[in-house]
Design a protein around this motif. Sequence first.
Motif, PDB file in Angstrom:
ATOM      1  N   LYS A 171     -74.084  29.400   4.992  1.00 22.65           N
ATOM      2  CA  LYS A 171     -72.658  29.703   4.907  1.00 22.65           C
ATOM      3  C   LYS A 171     -72.032  29.702   6.297  1.00 22.65           C
ATOM      4  CE  LYS A 171     -71.058  33.795   4.209  1.00 22.65           C
ATOM      5  NZ  LYS A 171     -70.871  35.130   3.748  1.00 22.65           N
ATOM      6  N   LYS A 216     -61.509  27.814  -0.645  1.00 24.98           N
ATOM      7  CA  LYS A 216     -60.644  26.855   0.041  1.00 24.98           C
ATOM      8  C   LYS A 216     -61.404  26.129   1.158  1.00 24.98           C
ATOM      9  CE  LYS A 216     -56.489  28.319   1.118  1.00 24.98           C
ATOM     10  NZ  LYS A 216     -55.384  29.220   1.524  1.00 24.98           N
ATOM     11  N   ARG A 217     -62.249  26.851   1.878  1.00 34.60           N
ATOM     12  CA  ARG A 217     -63.058  26.208   2.930  1.00 34.60           C
ATOM     13  C   ARG A 217     -63.975  25.149   2.327  1.00 34.60           C
ATOM     14  NH1 ARG A 217     -66.171  30.493   6.367  1.00 34.60           N
ATOM     15  NH2 ARG A 217     -67.102  28.587   7.188  1.00 34.60           N
ATOM     16  N   GLN A 256     -75.822  22.539   7.167  1.00 37.35           N
ATOM     17  CA  GLN A 256     -74.612  22.098   6.467  1.00 37.35           C
ATOM     18  C   GLN A 256     -74.955  21.212   5.276  1.00 37.35           C
ATOM     19  OE1 GLN A 256     -72.055  20.029   9.177  1.00 37.35           O
ATOM     20  NE2 GLN A 256     -71.551  21.872  10.331  1.00 37.35           N
ATOM     21  N   SER A 273     -71.182  26.384   7.625  1.00 37.02           N
ATOM     22  CA  SER A 273     -70.160  25.698   6.817  1.00 37.02           C
ATOM     23  C   SER A 273     -70.747  24.756   5.777  1.00 37.02           C
ATOM     24  CB  SER A 273     -69.166  24.951   7.712  1.00 37.02           C
ATOM     25  OG  SER A 273     -68.462  25.861   8.502  1.00 37.02           O
ATOM     26  N   ALA A 298     -70.942  23.457   2.376  1.00 32.03           N
ATOM     27  CA  ALA A 298     -69.933  23.508   1.320  1.00 32.03           C
ATOM     28  C   ALA A 298     -70.440  24.208   0.058  1.00 32.03           C
ATOM     29  CB  ALA A 298     -69.450  22.105   0.991  1.00 32.03           C
ATOM     30  N   LYS A 350     -61.930  22.116   1.313  1.00 29.40           N
ATOM     31  CA  LYS A 350     -61.560  21.298   2.479  1.00 29.40           C
ATOM     32  C   LYS A 350     -62.713  20.403   2.913  1.00 29.40           C
ATOM     33  CE  LYS A 350     -57.978  24.253   4.359  1.00 29.40           C
ATOM     34  NZ  LYS A 350     -57.585  25.165   5.445  1.00 29.40           N
ATOM     35  N   LYS A 351     -63.927  20.797   2.568  1.00 32.11           N
ATOM     36  CA  LYS A 351     -65.111  19.975   2.866  1.00 32.11           C
ATOM     37  C   LYS A 351     -65.391  19.017   1.707  1.00 32.11           C
ATOM     38  CE  LYS A 351     -68.424  21.745   5.432  1.00 32.11           C
ATOM     39  NZ  LYS A 351     -68.202  20.873   6.530  1.00 32.11           N
ATOM     40  N   CYS A 371     -60.097  25.984  -7.315  1.00 26.58           N
ATOM     41  CA  CYS A 371     -58.842  26.299  -6.623  1.00 26.58           C
ATOM     42  C   CYS A 371     -57.646  25.794  -7.434  1.00 26.58           C
ATOM     43  CB  CYS A 371     -58.831  25.693  -5.224  1.00 26.58           C
ATOM     44  SG  CYS A 371     -59.889  26.555  -4.045  1.00 26.58           S
ATOM     45  N   ALA A 424     -60.600  32.427   0.039  1.00 24.37           N
ATOM     46  CA  ALA A 424     -60.712  31.813   1.376  1.00 24.37           C
ATOM     47  C   ALA A 424     -61.983  30.963   1.465  1.00 24.37           C
ATOM     48  CB  ALA A 424     -60.712  32.895   2.454  1.00 24.37           C
ATOM     49  N   LEU A 425     -63.086  31.463   0.917  1.00 27.18           N
ATOM     50  CA  LEU A 425     -64.334  30.697   0.922  1.00 27.18           C
ATOM     51  C   LEU A 425     -64.224  29.458   0.031  1.00 27.18           C
ATOM     52  CD1 LEU A 425     -66.847  33.673   0.759  1.00 27.18           C
ATOM     53  CD2 LEU A 425     -66.580  32.075   2.665  1.00 27.18           C
ATOM     54  N   LEU A 441     -70.667  27.969   0.693  1.00 30.07           N
ATOM     55  CA  LEU A 441     -69.315  28.537   0.687  1.00 30.07           C
ATOM     56  C   LEU A 441     -68.795  28.668  -0.739  1.00 30.07           C
ATOM     57  CD1 LEU A 441     -67.773  26.479   3.634  1.00 30.07           C
ATOM     58  CD2 LEU A 441     -68.340  28.916   3.666  1.00 30.07           C
TER      59      LEU A 441
END
Length: 168
Positions: free
Chosen positions: A93, A123-124, A67, A96, A98, A127-128, A137, A120-121, A101
């Motif tokens: 990936k 956004k993930r 990570q 997770s 960041a 979020k991190k 985004c 989607a990736l 992703l």
Amino acid sequence: MVAMKMKRTKPNNDNNKKVGASIKSLPKDLLANVLARVASDSIADLFNVELSCKDLHEMGNDDYVLQHACMDSFPVASWPVSDEASSFMKRCKESSNAEALFRQGMFEYFSLSQMKSGLALLKRAAKKEHVEATYVCGIILLQYCGSDSVGDKRRQVEMPGQSQRMQE
């Protein structure tokens, strides 16, 4: 002056055993933290540490370590990379990471035109708290502000904590 001859001796394998035993005596979470810090600075250094002993090699594949792995040495655009590099990026990936992703999301969204999976990736990663992913985004959200189905598009792109602000 008399020259002294030095007697060559075989390396003492007991030292190697002591290093392995001392690594095993450390708590796994401490090792994971150390390797995560190494990985966050340099993938090359992480790989070198992993080569030093079996226990560190195994710990280098821990999700927590991956990570935090730095992706600076990997290309952003997809051009041919080695199977090992591709496998490492995939593991990051899946853990997770960041940056991994973000890079995969950018590639899918902009290069492959796979907007749903790419977004989607992204956004993930956002979020991190990945700054660039959050920015991208936001830009994508701005792109949809003038379209007819703004509400539907906004819900697809919504960022964490953003839904309350949009409804006001």
